[in-house]
Write a protein that holds these residues in place. Sequence first.
Motif, mmCIF file in Angstrom:
data_model
loop_
_atom_site.group_PDB
_atom_site.id
_atom_site.type_symbol
_atom_site.label_atom_id
_atom_site.label_comp_id
_atom_site.label_asym_id
_atom_site.label_seq_id
_atom_site.Cartn_x
_atom_site.Cartn_y
_atom_site.Cartn_z
ATOM 1 N N CYS A 66 -71.806 -60.631 -16.573
ATOM 2 C CA CYS A 66 -72.711 -61.636 -17.127
ATOM 3 C C CYS A 66 -73.842 -60.944 -17.881
ATOM 4 O O CYS A 66 -74.448 -60.000 -17.378
ATOM 5 C CB CYS A 66 -73.313 -62.496 -16.017
ATOM 6 N N LEU A 67 -74.099 -61.403 -19.097
ATOM 7 C CA LEU A 67 -75.167 -60.829 -19.898
ATOM 8 C C LEU A 67 -76.503 -61.047 -19.186
ATOM 9 O O LEU A 67 -76.757 -62.106 -18.611
ATOM 10 C CB LEU A 67 -75.195 -61.472 -21.279
ATOM 11 N N ASN A 68 -77.348 -60.026 -19.233
ATOM 12 C CA ASN A 68 -78.640 -60.068 -18.561
ATOM 13 C C ASN A 68 -79.626 -60.864 -19.412
ATOM 14 O O ASN A 68 -80.147 -60.360 -20.408
ATOM 15 C CB ASN A 68 -79.143 -58.639 -18.327
ATOM 16 N N ALA A 69 -79.915 -62.092 -19.020
ATOM 17 C CA ALA A 69 -80.773 -62.966 -19.816
ATOM 18 C C ALA A 69 -82.190 -62.424 -19.928
ATOM 19 O O ALA A 69 -82.848 -62.593 -20.961
ATOM 20 C CB ALA A 69 -80.799 -64.367 -19.193
ATOM 21 N N SER A 70 -82.662 -61.735 -18.906
ATOM 22 C CA SER A 70 -84.035 -61.241 -18.929
ATOM 23 C C SER A 70 -84.244 -60.177 -20.000
ATOM 24 O O SER A 70 -85.353 -60.005 -20.499
ATOM 25 C CB SER A 70 -84.410 -60.673 -17.553
ATOM 26 N N TYR A 71 -83.180 -59.453 -20.354
ATOM 27 C CA TYR A 71 -83.305 -58.445 -21.417
ATOM 28 C C TYR A 71 -83.714 -59.111 -22.732
ATOM 29 O O TYR A 71 -84.442 -58.528 -23.533
ATOM 30 C CB TYR A 71 -81.975 -57.708 -21.604
ATOM 31 N N PHE A 72 -83.280 -60.342 -22.942
ATOM 32 C CA PHE A 72 -83.569 -61.071 -24.169
ATOM 33 C C PHE A 72 -84.751 -62.021 -24.008
ATOM 34 O O PHE A 72 -84.926 -62.962 -24.791
ATOM 35 C CB PHE A 72 -82.341 -61.848 -24.620
ATOM 36 N N GLY A 73 -85.567 -61.791 -22.982
ATOM 37 C CA GLY A 73 -86.770 -62.578 -22.795
ATOM 38 C C GLY A 73 -86.535 -63.953 -22.217
ATOM 39 O O GLY A 73 -87.409 -64.822 -22.302
ATOM 40 N N GLN A 74 -85.362 -64.177 -21.603
ATOM 41 C CA GLN A 74 -85.052 -65.478 -21.014
ATOM 42 C C GLN A 74 -85.257 -65.442 -19.504
ATOM 43 O O GLN A 74 -84.981 -64.432 -18.842
ATOM 44 C CB GLN A 74 -83.587 -65.846 -21.314
ATOM 45 N N LYS A 75 -85.720 -66.535 -18.953
ATOM 46 C CA LYS A 75 -85.889 -66.636 -17.507
ATOM 47 C C LYS A 75 -84.553 -66.941 -16.846
ATOM 48 O O LYS A 75 -83.728 -67.664 -17.392
ATOM 49 C CB LYS A 75 -86.895 -67.741 -17.175
#
Length: 495
Positions: A342-351
Motif C-alpha cells: 500500500c502506498l504510504n499516504a503520509s509521504y504525500f502529505g495525506q492523513k
Amino acid sequence: MLELNLFFHSVWLSIAIAVTDIPPPQSIAVIGAGIGGSAAAHFLRQQFGGDVRIDVYESEEVGGRLATASIDGQDYEVGATAIHPLNLYMKGFAQMLGLKELQLPNEVQAVYDGEEFVFEDSDWFIVNAIKLVWRYGFDYLRVKMWVERYLHRFMRIYQFQSGGYCFTTVERLLHAVGGDGLAQMTRHSIDEALQNVGIGQRFLNEMITPVLRLSSGQSVNINAFVGMISLLRADSDLWTVGGGNKLVCSGLLYAAKVNLIKGTVTSIHSKRRPQRNGEFVHLYEVNYTEGSVAGHNTYDLVILATALHPGKSPIRFHDPAQPISVHSSRYQEKVVTLVAGCLNASYFGQKHSEPFRPTAIATTAHAGSLILAASVAVPVTAEPDRQPPSCARVWRLLSPEPLAAAEVSRLVASPQAVREARWLAHPRYSPSDEASPFILHRHLYHLNAVEWAASTMEMMAISAKNTALLAHHRWYWQLEKVDQDTVAHGQKVEL
C-alpha cells in the motif's frame, strides 16, 4: 532547348530500362528485435517478397524496450506501457496477429509538488472541469486544441506511407506531412511553443511538467514535437496488448519468417566483390559474437534498429573508401520499481484517516521527490479492474535513479515484494537544428534516427515503414516517391 530535353529524356529512359533488370536483394540484416526491428522485418517482407532471406540479430530478449517483469505471481509492463487509440500501426499489428486489446482503466490522477497534491481528480467530469478553470483558466482547452492541431497534421503520415512515399531524414518527413510548423517543432522547446499560445506558468509547472517527467524524465526544455507526443498520454481510451506488448514483436518476426540470430553485432564492414562482367557488387559484412563464438554473414542491405549512444553501443562501422558517420546521443535511463503493498499516504502529505484515492501520481519539477511518478500497475494477463482498490496490490514507481530499500519503504508501507528494472528509454531530448538521416551509407539504414524527434512504439513502427520503403525504392531506383511533399490525389489510408 528541345535537343537538351530530348537528351535528358533519353538518359532517363536508359536508366529506367536498366533498373528494370536489377535483381532483388538476396539477403537483408536487421540489427535489433524491438518494436522497430520487428516492424521493419514485417514491412521489408511486404516490400521485397518471400524469397529474400531476412536475418534479425538480437543479443537479449525479443521485444527490446517492450519488456515485462513478474512480481507476486503476475506479469507487468516495465517498458513502454500504453498505446493510443490513434496508433494505427500498433492497432493493425495486434489485429493481424490475433492479440487482445486490453483497455487500461481510467486513472484517478493527482499532482504532487513536494508538500501536497496541488491537483486531484474528481469522480465527476463537471467537477474536474470547474477545478481546472478555477485554477488555470482556459489553459487546458488551449493546450488540447494545440495538440489536436499538430496531431491532425502528423496523422497524414499514414496517407503518405500507404501511397509508398518515404523520406531520407526525419526533418523531411515532418515537413512533408505538416509543413514548416511541424518541422520547426524539433527546433524549439515545448515551453516556448506553449507560452507563444498564451499558456500560463502555473499550468506549465503543475500540468505540463508532470506529464513530461512521466513520459521522458525531463521537463519543459524538451523539443516541442516530443512534448506534443508526450501529452497524448493524458488522453483516455489508452490500451495495452494482452499478455504483454512484447508479443507484437515476436508475432511480427514469426509472421515475417525471419531467421533470428541470438548474437551481439560487433562491426559492420562495407565490401566490394568483383563480378565476372568486371563490375563490382557492394555487400555488407556483419560480424557478431554468440557466446564465445564469433561469426559473420554478408548482406545486400542492413537495417540498424538499435539505439546507438556514446560508450554503450558495441557496433563499429568501416568502409575503406567512404566514412560511415552515425549520429549518436546520450540516452535517458529510467528505473521502474514494482512494489507489492500500500502506498504510504503520509509521504504525500495525506492523513491516514483520509481515504487515499489517487491511482496515478505525477510530480512537479520542484517536488524534490524520490520518484518521477507512481501508478497502480495493471497485470498484462487479465482484463484490468475498472476501479482499482485504494490500497493497490502492486504499484509501479518510476524514478531516474535506483531506489534504495529505505526509500522504497518510505514510499510503500511494509512492501511485500520488490522488483526493479532499468532501461535506456530514449535520447536526452533538447531542441536541435541537426538533421537526423535514415541513410548512413549506400544500403545501410538507421531506423532509430526517428528517436531524435520522439520515441514511442508507434513512432518506431512509422520509422520502420519509412525505412522499408526507402530501402526498396533506392534498391530499384524508384526515386519518384522519395522526399516528395505531396501525395497522389485521392490516395487513401490503407494499412
